[in-house]
Design a protein around this motif. Structure first.
Motif, PDB file in Angstrom:
ATOM      1  N   PHE A   1      -5.680 -35.676  12.167  1.00  0.00           N
ATOM      2  CA  PHE A   1      -5.882 -34.018  12.155  1.00  0.00           C
ATOM      3  C   PHE A   1      -4.477 -33.427  12.780  1.00  0.00           C
ATOM      4  O   PHE A   1      -4.202 -33.742  13.867  1.00  0.00           O
ATOM      5  CB  PHE A   1      -7.153 -33.803  13.168  1.00  0.00           C
TER       6      PHE A   1
ATOM      7  N   GLY B   1     -11.974 -32.824  12.559  1.00  0.00           N
ATOM      8  CA  GLY B   1     -12.205 -31.952  13.394  1.00  0.00           C
ATOM      9  C   GLY B   1     -13.815 -31.388  13.360  1.00  0.00           C
ATOM     10  O   GLY B   1     -14.211 -31.785  12.381  1.00  0.00           O
ATOM     11  N   ASP B   2     -14.195 -30.789  14.267  1.00  0.00           N
ATOM     12  CA  ASP B   2     -15.509 -30.095  14.212  1.00  0.00           C
ATOM     13  C   ASP B   2     -15.574 -28.924  14.856  1.00  0.00           C
ATOM     14  O   ASP B   2     -15.063 -28.809  15.832  1.00  0.00           O
ATOM     15  CB  ASP B   2     -16.378 -30.988  15.060  1.00  0.00           C
ATOM     16  N   PRO B   3     -15.499 -27.733  14.264  1.00  0.00           N
ATOM     17  CA  PRO B   3     -16.376 -27.763  12.765  1.00  0.00           C
ATOM     18  C   PRO B   3     -15.544 -27.767  11.365  1.00  0.00           C
ATOM     19  O   PRO B   3     -15.940 -27.549  10.433  1.00  0.00           O
ATOM     20  CB  PRO B   3     -16.959 -26.222  13.060  1.00  0.00           C
ATOM     21  N   GLU B   4     -14.458 -28.264  11.468  1.00  0.00           N
ATOM     22  CA  GLU B   4     -13.503 -28.289  10.425  1.00  0.00           C
ATOM     23  C   GLU B   4     -14.026 -29.029   9.338  1.00  0.00           C
ATOM     24  O   GLU B   4     -14.056 -28.849   7.976  1.00  0.00           O
ATOM     25  CB  GLU B   4     -11.842 -28.911  10.723  1.00  0.00           C
TER      26      GLU B   4
ATOM     27  N   GLY C   1     -15.865 -25.639  21.732  1.00  0.00           N
ATOM     28  CA  GLY C   1     -15.370 -26.684  20.670  1.00  0.00           C
ATOM     29  C   GLY C   1     -14.939 -26.007  19.460  1.00  0.00           C
ATOM     30  O   GLY C   1     -14.419 -26.894  18.359  1.00  0.00           O
TER      31      GLY C   1
HETATM   32  N1  GLY Z   1     -12.140 -27.952  16.054  1.00  0.00           N
HETATM   33  C1  GLY Z   1     -10.978 -28.829  16.793  1.00  0.00           C
HETATM   34  C2  GLY Z   1     -11.447 -29.979  17.126  1.00  0.00           C
HETATM   35  O1  GLY Z   1     -12.292 -30.676  16.492  1.00  0.00           O
HETATM   36  O2  GLY Z   1     -10.733 -30.978  17.933  1.00  0.00           O
END
Ligand code: GLY
Ligand code: AMP
Length: 425
Positions: free
Chosen positions: A271, A291-294, A228
């Motif tokens: 995103f 986004g995660d970790p964005e 992820g």
């Molecule tokens: N880091 C990529 C997503 O959240 O899809």
């Protein structure tokens, strides 16, 4: 007006969102469903899952929630925003008919083709036999993408025809990613640096947030399986003014206008997963959320009151917002459980979390954690996101890695090269 806010989700992204909401002058009370052991320090966590729509709507009505924020892809694509709105609850995020931008890769590819938005060449398939026929004449490497949501794992990069045929079988016949594989996109393989650009959108106006870069592979040097996300940095030094100008003209506003023209007005976060190819920036994928970790490096640098910005997205007044980010940098290193993303243990005691108290430029975002009495235990593959700011990317990276030493748990695993790419900038 002071607002009662409900945040839906329970990962590092939602912890980063709740942290900003807690700073808002408009926030009165914050609830999070289901939340986690970190979120519960700033919000009241309620044990309702993000896909339990009836319960979420009933809870929001009972507590007279003024503003709901949906952080995750599944409930967005499943129509939670529509359900909340029907119940009269103001909600941040795209409705189902717009979240399809993330929910169907075939849809998003067709949209880009129709509106001339730069992306890789592709074909959509709903027949396995036709896909096989196509692959036999295609140039390798090639990229296969399950159409629907697959936890970021439904993308296969195939170097040979054999790999591609096996991949098509896994996606379409074996349904390795479930019904996400009823359709499949076959796409040209591109090379270049990747950049994540998040934006706020109100249906017609789009405001771009500061850029970021993720590290998706599990191991140092971009080896191992896709995850992820193992860490991020922001801003990306490769996201130059020239790239920004190109994307504003050919990608960002055209996407928002295309969705409006299709009768799928998009409100919330878009995103843009971009690849900077030698032929210019191209869209790898769209997501309909942070986004995660964005989010764990972008949101800590946001200067605006997050509720002002999110309300403007819902109200259609984003043009009035002067979106600003701090002129610094941030790096996030994910602390995962050894064995992630395949098999790992849970329930290990996490020590040292107190070290983050009172340090404004350091954040310990919880992803997979849970409380048991006085202890906080690991409860997932990605456990914590350790974020630090710095005047420069190098300083932020040194700070983040120093802070990864403050906490410990059995099986603590991290990458040691998050942000290493900035040395080449
Ligand atoms: N880091 C990529 C997503 O959240 O899809
Ligand atoms: P996606 O979920 O579509 O962003 O794909 C996951 C990852 O696969 C991306 O971050 C890229 O690293 C890679 N990828 C996706 N599409 C392509 C492509 N057309 N060419 C090369 N790599 C790709």
């Amino acid at each position: 007006m002071k607002m009662k806010v409900l945040v839906v989700g329970g990962g590092g992204r939602e912890h980063a969102i709740c942290t900003q909401v807690a700073k808002s002058k408009k926030a009165d009370k914050i609830y999070c469903a289901p939340g986690n052991a970190g979120i519960e320090q700033i919000a009241e966590c309620v044990p309702i899952g993000a896909m339990e729509f009836d319960k979420l709507v009933a809870f929001a009505k009972e507590k007279a929630i003024d503003f709901c924020i949906v952080g995750m892809d599944d409930p967005l694509v499943g129509g939670l925003v529509d359900r909340m709105e029907e119940a009269g609850i103001k909600t941040f995020g795209p409705r189902a008919n717009a979240a399809i931008l993330e929910g169907s890769k075939a849809f998003s590819k067709d949209l880009m083709k129709k509106y001339n938005i730069p992306t890789a060449f592709y074909e959509n398939f709903d027949s396995y036999d036709k896909a096989v026929e196509y692959l036999k004449t295609a140039k390798m490497p090639i990229v296969l993408k399950a159409d629907g949501l697959a936890l970021g794992k439904g993308v296969l990069i195939c170097n040979t025809l054999e790999e591609a045929l096996e991949g098509a079988k896994e996606i379409m016949l074996d349904q390795k990613f479930g019904s996400a594989g009823n359709k499949m996109v076959i796409e040209e393989f591109m090379t270049g640096r990747e950049v994540s650009v998040l934006s706020f959108v109100d249906g017609k106006t789009i405001k771009i947030m500061t850029s970021a870069q993720d590290h998706k592979r599990a191991g140092d040097g971009d080896t191992g399986l896709n995850t992820g996300g193992m860490g991020t940095f922001s801003p990306s030094p490769f996201y130059t003014d020239e790239v920004d100008a190109f994307c504003k003209k050919y990608i960002y506003q055209p996407t928002v206008d295309a969705m409006a023209a299709e009768g799928r007005e998009f409100k919330g976060v878009i995103f843009f997963g971009l690849m900077l190819t030698k032929d210019g920036p191209k869209v790898l994928e769209y997501n309909a959320r942070f986004g995660d970790p964005e989010a764990q490096v972008v949101l800590p640098r946001l200067k605006n009151d997050i509720l002002d910005v999110m309300e403007a997205c819902v109200d259609g007044t984003l043009d009035k917002i002067d979106l600003q980010f701090e002129d610094n940098a941030a790096v996030c290193v994910i602390l995962a459980s050894d064995g992630y993303p395949v098999a790992y243990e849970k329930g290990k005691v996490i020590k040292g979390l107190d070290a983050f108290e009172g340090k404004d430029d350091y954040f310990c975002f919880h992803a997979g954690t849970k409380r048991a009495g006085d202890d906080i235990l690991t409860n997932g593959g990605r456990v914590l996101g350790i974020t630090a700011k710095g005047a420069t990317l190098k300083e932020a990276r040194a700070n983040a890695y120093a802070a990864t030493e403050w906490v410990d748990f059995d099986g603590k695993y991290m990458r040691h090269d998050i942000g290493k790419a900035i040395d080449e900038a």
